[in-house]
Design a protein around this motif. Sequence first.
Motif, PDB file in Angstrom:
ATOM      1  N   GLN A  73       0.932  -1.159   0.010  1.00  0.00           N
ATOM      2  CA  GLN A  73       0.036  -0.048  -0.136  1.00  0.00           C
ATOM      3  C   GLN A  73       0.966   1.220   0.057  1.00  0.00           C
ATOM      4  OE1 GLN A  73      -2.856  -1.018   3.046  1.00  0.00           O
ATOM      5  NE2 GLN A  73      -3.765  -2.591   1.716  1.00  0.00           N
TER       6      GLN A  73
ATOM      7  N   TRP B  47       3.111   1.580  -2.262  1.00  0.00           N
ATOM      8  CA  TRP B  47       3.541   1.977  -3.738  1.00  0.00           C
ATOM      9  C   TRP B  47       2.250   1.660  -4.651  1.00  0.00           C
ATOM     10  CZ3 TRP B  47       3.113  -1.909  -7.376  1.00  0.00           C
ATOM     11  CH2 TRP B  47       3.204  -3.292  -7.047  1.00  0.00           C
ATOM     12  N   MET B  48       1.256   0.986  -4.046  1.00  0.00           N
ATOM     13  CA  MET B  48      -0.183   0.789  -5.122  1.00  0.00           C
ATOM     14  C   MET B  48      -1.160   0.955  -3.759  1.00  0.00           C
ATOM     15  SD  MET B  48      -1.396   0.666  -7.490  1.00  0.00           S
ATOM     16  CE  MET B  48      -2.722  -0.004  -8.594  1.00  0.00           C
ATOM     17  N   SER B  49      -1.397   1.997  -3.487  1.00  0.00           N
ATOM     18  CA  SER B  49      -2.389   2.184  -2.095  1.00  0.00           C
ATOM     19  C   SER B  49      -3.737   1.671  -2.451  1.00  0.00           C
ATOM     20  CB  SER B  49      -2.569   3.781  -1.951  1.00  0.00           C
ATOM     21  OG  SER B  49      -3.260   4.604  -2.797  1.00  0.00           O
ATOM     22  N   ASN B  50      -4.351   1.260  -3.516  1.00  0.00           N
ATOM     23  CA  ASN B  50      -5.446   0.649  -3.657  1.00  0.00           C
ATOM     24  C   ASN B  50      -5.561  -0.750  -3.328  1.00  0.00           C
ATOM     25  OD1 ASN B  50      -5.203   3.346  -5.837  1.00  0.00           O
ATOM     26  ND2 ASN B  50      -7.479   3.075  -4.964  1.00  0.00           N
TER      27      ASN B  50
ATOM     28  N   CYS C 159       3.793   3.711 -10.020  1.00  0.00           N
ATOM     29  CA  CYS C 159       3.633   2.880  -9.112  1.00  0.00           C
ATOM     30  C   CYS C 159       5.066   1.853  -8.860  1.00  0.00           C
ATOM     31  CB  CYS C 159       2.544   1.945  -9.105  1.00  0.00           C
ATOM     32  SG  CYS C 159       0.974   2.839  -8.779  1.00  0.00           S
TER      33      CYS C 159
ATOM     34  N   GLY D 212      -0.248   4.990 -14.600  1.00  0.00           N
ATOM     35  CA  GLY D 212      -0.233   4.684 -13.300  1.00  0.00           C
ATOM     36  C   GLY D 212       0.883   3.348 -12.727  1.00  0.00           C
ATOM     37  N   TRP D 213       0.887   2.477 -13.716  1.00  0.00           N
ATOM     38  CA  TRP D 213       1.534   1.472 -13.437  1.00  0.00           C
ATOM     39  C   TRP D 213       3.116   1.960 -13.357  1.00  0.00           C
ATOM     40  CZ3 TRP D 213      -0.004  -2.322 -10.937  1.00  0.00           C
ATOM     41  CH2 TRP D 213      -1.042  -2.827 -11.080  1.00  0.00           C
TER      42      TRP D 213
ATOM     43  N   TRP E  42      -7.626  -7.374 -14.364  1.00  0.00           N
ATOM     44  CA  TRP E  42      -7.759  -5.888 -14.323  1.00  0.00           C
ATOM     45  C   TRP E  42      -8.459  -5.245 -15.314  1.00  0.00           C
ATOM     46  CZ3 TRP E  42      -5.375  -3.233 -10.627  1.00  0.00           C
ATOM     47  CH2 TRP E  42      -5.186  -1.887 -10.706  1.00  0.00           C
TER      48      TRP E  42
ATOM     49  N   PHE F 205       0.799  10.386  -3.757  1.00  0.00           N
ATOM     50  CA  PHE F 205       1.101   9.822  -5.096  1.00  0.00           C
ATOM     51  C   PHE F 205       1.457  11.176  -5.993  1.00  0.00           C
ATOM     52  CE2 PHE F 205      -0.122   9.157  -9.643  1.00  0.00           C
ATOM     53  CZ  PHE F 205       0.293   7.569  -9.531  1.00  0.00           C
TER      54      PHE F 205
END
Length: 163
Positions: free
Chosen positions: A40, A42-45, A127, A123-124, A86, A143
């Motif tokens: 979370q 680096w990719m909080s979702n 991240c 986004g990727w 995804w 972010f």
Amino acid sequence: MSVLATIEKQSNYHIATFKRPLLYSIDAVWAAMTNNENLQKWMSNLEIIELRKNGKIHFNMNDGTGNFEEITITDYVEKEVLGFGWGTDTVRFELFSTEKGSLLVLVETLQNLTEHTPKDLAGWHICLDMLKDLLNGVDHQYFPMDEWQQRFSEYQKMLNSIK
């Protein structure tokens, strides 16, 4: 500065491939990818619920409602592969050992190129940069939208040239 993903056209879809050489062992990178406290950062979702093939990941909306989408882990080999759905696409992380540490490869299979695609790719990209920073001991509080905006523009140009 990290290199942009490559995008290749297959018969009826596209493959976006991100490669990140890391100066860390597979164990360290895997822990950063699969331990929720690290993930979370680096990719909080994302929140891993069951780490196994056919296991579950939650994509948390992080909007205060507690709402999430459930994602199924479609491919899993401990410390080697983590793949999941995804939306209509798939995402697959692959880890390889190298002389200097490891190589992290993220492959996104894109069924359709849409106006959202460059947003997703940017986004990727960010991240993965944040994951590398986390391994280097840098913890982002927010972010980095400015960096995302720059990458978004670069991926838009790239996609416009291959459509």
